[in-house]
Design a protein around this motif. Structure first.
Motif, short mmCIF file in Angstrom:
data_model
loop_
_atom_site.label_atom_id
_atom_site.label_comp_id
_atom_site.label_asym_id
_atom_site.label_seq_id
_atom_site.Cartn_x
_atom_site.Cartn_y
_atom_site.Cartn_z
N UNK A 201 0.80 -1.23 0.00
CA UNK A 201 0.00 0.00 0.00
C UNK A 201 0.84 1.27 0.00
N UNK A 202 1.98 1.24 0.65
CA UNK A 202 2.80 2.45 0.74
C UNK A 202 3.14 2.97 -0.64
N UNK A 203 2.99 4.25 -0.80
CA UNK A 203 3.35 4.87 -2.06
C UNK A 203 2.21 4.96 -3.04
N UNK A 204 1.10 4.24 -2.79
CA UNK A 204 -0.06 4.44 -3.66
C UNK A 204 -0.57 5.86 -3.42
N UNK A 205 -1.07 6.45 -4.47
CA UNK A 205 -1.64 7.79 -4.38
C UNK A 205 -3.12 7.70 -4.74
N UNK A 206 -3.95 8.10 -3.82
CA UNK A 206 -5.40 8.00 -4.03
C UNK A 206 -6.00 9.40 -3.87
N UNK A 483 -7.23 1.19 -3.02
CA UNK A 483 -6.00 0.63 -2.45
C UNK A 483 -5.90 -0.87 -2.72
N UNK A 484 -7.00 -1.57 -2.49
CA UNK A 484 -6.97 -3.01 -2.74
C UNK A 484 -6.72 -3.30 -4.22
N UNK A 485 -7.40 -2.54 -5.08
CA UNK A 485 -7.24 -2.79 -6.52
C UNK A 485 -5.83 -2.44 -7.01
N UNK A 486 -5.10 -1.68 -6.20
CA UNK A 486 -3.72 -1.38 -6.53
C UNK A 486 -2.76 -2.50 -6.17
#
Lengths: 570, 131
Positions: A201-206, A483-486
């Motif tokens: 999750x870290x680093x994902x941008x939402x 987040x999950x889909x990432x």
């Protein structure tokens, strides 16, 4: 005028216990002149903990949070809200569903010496600085009469008192909220599964917001602290820590009692009454259900009275008091602005084994959406990455049930069943989001015509969350889903659409809120009632707004601060 | 009364677990046999017919047909699985009670955890994978 006591505290949960302890430590205060009146009746030592644990084992099959407390004899006289799925006649609150979505207040608590902290999760994030200025910054809700800066030293004291483990480097300055000292203990180490989720999750941008998973501050020992052991990962935080590594209010009840404070259990306060002058309250009327005559009204007198009975019971006492101003005033703010945090969760199967149910139930969270420009139109939320599989949605027993009794197809048995259990449960994970509810005077605690076994009127509640929070739930669902889909390889993401219902965090707040305007608040910035100069309220009933943080650390900080003021008044 | 040996063999077949504790099994067997409406005896008879076949579990499941007798076999088999996996006894009316051996619940060893509230491990064990 002479009084039975210098201070009478009503309620022995964390707010009342801290208040009593803090006063007992103050120079010039005689602890023996402090009494705590507690409606429940139970021990506050390890023998009681062991008994609760034994009942939990016996009660295991009931699979609900109140299991350890289900055999308390006090419940015959002092009921409390427990199971929303029970028939109406077994429910403690009177309430009618509100609005098109037929909403009801779902929060619950424990009425026992030590209060709800017997059963809480133990998460202790602070409120962030913007939370105290919601109106100024975002044009909704209200501003608190105090700011983060004024409360910060008391947050430090509360963290020392409870024993909070946290990641100082990551949390110092979060959302503009600096710390003046490190956490008392290093953060509870993340589980192997948490670290995999963090890596994913870290680093994902939402929504243009970068996401980082952080260790959640917790009142749970990461080392031996204050005479209590380090956490051993019993994975049972809710409903009961069997070893006392998780803080509960009996810690400070024991200290207060050891110092000389009197803890009087089985005492249900039925009313407060004025003293010699109209602006003081010195008489506390109560019934002792453990006595031969349960209906007999007894009275203690005190120089100062502190209500610490939670955001349902405290306003109930004020409204029950015919000789005080609140009961006769139809526009009283007392009981109004009832708040909770409302929660939903998105669940999925992770592509690798996460091995949940090893260690505390929640260790990690996402704090990124607790503040932002969106707060002018939709609620902020704290997110939790669970270490308990699919959380409330499906516990391991239910997983087994569903494999044994599928809606379609043959039931599984044998090695295939074992393999399926192992594959599913070890990959289960949830991302939950807990949303702010705005203070609304229409959300309130009143008195029902129905009475409890002692003949005391029950609470009548009215509650709905409003569009601001429904939009927050939608936002939270969108973020969790994104987040999950990432994460590549995610399976069974659910729900795919935001649900038209919510869970409670059981964070009762707001019904004796703090403010400077007596028409919209009950206590001033130090927790003293506007109307009575020796009557105080502690606990999350005084919260002006609910924000997104679990309330216990903030109410602890406020209680310590109010106790200082009470001490100065003696 | 059914033999303990038969009950343990049947339990291992249905749960997929090996080396089930005989003392725990004895307790579970008595509890299941004495429950009102118990179909354990019928299930053991059915098991006896398939035990020496190539696929005893498949043979047993095939007997759990949609008729009343088949459904009784299925319910009895599910009771055995639940009692070993969760130490919970679910009666035929849907009521659930503890079966007294929570620490021996098989489910938690299958997922490489431990029964909630019973960690015998030190601080931080959860930071490492179970194997």
């Amino acid at each position: 005028m002479s009084f039975d006591y210098d201070v009478a505290i009503v309620g022995s949960g964390v707010a009342g216990a801290l208040c009593a302890w803090k006063l007992s430590q103050r120079a010039g205060v005689d602890p023996r002149r402090i009494v705590i009146l507690e409606a429940g009746h139970n021990g506050i030592d390890s023998t009681q903990r062991d008994e609760f644990h034994r009942v939990f084992l016996d009660d295991r099959a009931q699979r609900f949070w109140g299991g350890p407390y289900s055999k308390l004899g006090s419940k015959a006289f002092v009921p409390w809200p427990e199971r929303p799925d029970r028939p109406a006649e077994e429910k403690y609150y009177e309430q009618n569903p509100v609005g098109a979505k037929k909403e009801v207040f779902k929060g619950y608590y424990v009425r026992a010496a030590g209060g709800s902290t017997w059963a809480w999760r133990g998460n202790t994030p602070r409120m962030i600085a913007p939370d105290f200025e919601l109106k100024s910054r975002h044009g909704v809700g209200d501003d608190w009469p105090i700011g983060y800066g004024a409360l910060e030293p008391w947050y430090q004291q509360a963290e020392q008192a409870l024993g909070v483990s946290g990641d100082t480097a990551s949390w110092n300055g979060l959302h503009g909220s600096p710390r003046s000292a490190p956490f008392p203990m290093k953060e509870i180490v993340l589980s192997s599964g948490d670290r995999k989720m963090k890596a994913a999750l870290d680093g994902q941008v939402v929504d243009q917001v970068p996401v980082t998973v952080l260790a959640t501050p917790q009142a749970r020992n990461s080392k031996f602290y204050d005479g209590r052991p380090a956490c051993e990962g019993n994975s049972n935080c809710i409903p009961l820590c069997p070893i006392g590594a998780k803080y509960d209010a009996t810690v400070h009840l024991r200290k207060a009692v050891a110092a000389g404070v009197e803890l009087r259990t089985g005492c249900v306060v039925t009313a407060l009454e004025p003293g010699d002058t109209a602006d003081t309250v010195t008489r506390v009327r109560y019934r002792n259900w453990r006595s031969a005559d349960r209906s007999l009204d007894r009275v203690v007198t005190a120089k100062v009275v502190v209500l610490a009975a939670n955001a349902i019971e405290t306003p109930k006492i004020l409204l029950l008091s015919p000789k005080l101003k609140y009961a006769a005033d139809p526009n009283t703010p007392t009981g109004r602005y009832l708040m909770d945090h409302v929660q939903q969760e998105v669940t999925a199967l992770f592509p690798e084994h996460l091995y949940p149910f090893r260690g505390p139930q929640s260790l990690a969270g996402i704090e990124a959406f607790r503040e932002g420009p969106f707060r002018s139109t939709s609620a902020a939320f704290r997110m939790t990455v669970g270490n308990d599989g699919w959380g409330r949605k499906e516990n391991p027993a239910l997983t087994l049930d569903r494999l044994l009794d599928p809606p379609a197809g043959a039931p599984l048995f044998g090695k295939a069943l074992a393999a399926k259990i192992e594959d599913r449960i070890t990959r289960m994970v949830r991302i939950s989001y807990s949303c702010e509810v705005l203070p609304d005077p229409a959300n309130r605690v009143e008195l029902s015509a129905q009475v409890d076994p002692l003949g005391i009127r029950r609470p009548k509640l009215t509650f709905q969350i409003g569009d601001y929070t429904w939009q927050g739930l939608e936002h939270g669902h969108s973020v969790a889903t994104t987040l999950f889909n990432g994460i590549g390889g995610i399976e069974e993401l659910s729900p795919t659409e935001v649900e038209p219902d919510y869970n409670t965090a059981a964070h009762l707040m707001g019904t004796c809120r703090m403010g400077s305007n007596p028409t919209t608040s009950v206590v001033n910035a130090i927790g003293r009632t506007h109307d009575y100069n020796n009557l105080y309220v502690v606990g999350s009933a005084v919260f002006t707004t609910g924000a997104t943080a679990n309330p216990t650390l903030t109410l602890a900080a406020l209680a310590l601060r109010t106790a200082d003021q009470v001490g100065a008044q003696l | 009364m059914a033999s303990l040996q038969e009950f343990l063999e049947l339990s291992e077949l249905l749960t997929g677990q090996k080396s089930l504790d005989a003392a725990v099994g004895d307790d579970y067997r008595r509890r299941l046999e004495s429950a009102p409406g118990s179909a354990l005896g019928e299930l053991l008879v059915a098991y006896g017919k398939v035990a020496t076949t190539k696929d005893p579990l498949g043979g047993l499941v095939a007997l759990m047909t949609g008729d009343a007798a088949g459904q009784r076999l299925r319910a009895a088999a599910q009771q055995i699985v639940r009692i070993w996996y969760l130490s919970e006894f679910a009666d035929l009316a849907g009521g659930v009670a503890g079966a007294g051996h929570f620490l021996d619940s098989a489910l938690y060893s299958v997922i490489e955890a431990h029964p909630p509230s019973y960690s015998d491990r030190p601080y931080g064990y959860w930071a490492r994978e179970p194997h």
